[in-house]
Design a protein around this motif. Sequence first.
Motif, PDB file in Angstrom:
ATOM      1  N   LYS A 156       1.206  -1.072   0.110  1.00  0.00           N
ATOM      2  CA  LYS A 156      -0.300   0.309  -0.401  1.00  0.00           C
ATOM      3  C   LYS A 156       0.708   1.101   0.187  1.00  0.00           C
ATOM      4  O   LYS A 156       1.942   1.141   0.577  1.00  0.00           O
ATOM      5  N   THR A 157       0.391   2.257  -0.743  1.00  0.00           N
ATOM      6  CA  THR A 157       1.250   3.019  -0.584  1.00  0.00           C
ATOM      7  C   THR A 157      -0.144   4.338   0.325  1.00  0.00           C
ATOM      8  O   THR A 157      -1.108   4.007  -0.928  1.00  0.00           O
ATOM      9  N   LEU A 158       0.126   5.012   1.308  1.00  0.00           N
ATOM     10  CA  LEU A 158      -0.417   6.123   1.558  1.00  0.00           C
ATOM     11  C   LEU A 158      -0.074   7.688   1.608  1.00  0.00           C
ATOM     12  O   LEU A 158       0.804   7.310   1.946  1.00  0.00           O
ATOM     13  N   THR A 159      -1.233   8.857   1.639  1.00  0.00           N
ATOM     14  CA  THR A 159      -1.053   9.555   1.689  1.00  0.00           C
ATOM     15  C   THR A 159      -1.786  10.049   3.044  1.00  0.00           C
ATOM     16  O   THR A 159      -2.862  10.060   2.841  1.00  0.00           O
ATOM     17  N   THR A 160      -0.948  11.415   4.259  1.00  0.00           N
ATOM     18  CA  THR A 160      -2.033  11.418   5.003  1.00  0.00           C
ATOM     19  C   THR A 160      -1.216  13.055   5.131  1.00  0.00           C
ATOM     20  O   THR A 160      -0.222  13.185   5.020  1.00  0.00           O
TER      21      THR A 160
END
Length: 187
Positions: free
Chosen positions: A67-71
């Motif tokens: 998974k690639t997450l942006t927060t």
Amino acid sequence: MKKNFEFFALFVIAGFLFNCSNPQEPTPAGSPGTTELANAQSDAAAFAGGGLSGKIAPYQSAFRLVKTLTTSQGTGFNLLSPFAITAENGGDIGWGAYGCYAALKPVKVSFHNLQIVDVASITPAYLATLSFNQVPIANAPAGSAFWTNYMPAKTIIACKTAAGKYYLVEVLGDNPLEVNIYHPVRI
């Protein structure tokens, strides 16, 4: 001109005298790389045939990207599916203020900052030899002359759960925080 001709003639003669490319000659038994290549080929063949249970195939990483997450700052995230973005202290890892810094904060995991390394070189056996802690990993502002950035882009952070499982987080960017999450490959 005469010197150039003599130099060229000597060069050609030396080439003939020192050419060792006879395909009929045997190669030395201990030539570099032949043993490693033979072992890698036999391991690959055995792996394909199911003969190496519990081993990773040659050149295969022990971790895979899931998974690639942006927060944004003041939030957190989970390392397992559904990889939810949570409140800063509600997930496995928080991303928020830490004094003058922004920092990744271990909430339900422990950290070990591996710095910038190749993910393919990391194994669970290697991670078992490291010490993990609950210390946040700080990120200095871009261009800061006073603070050290402990998580520049491509930093790999090993995470250990209370159950003893290992996960990797690769920092891609910090404003907003963008990370790749890696899980161990199941064999």
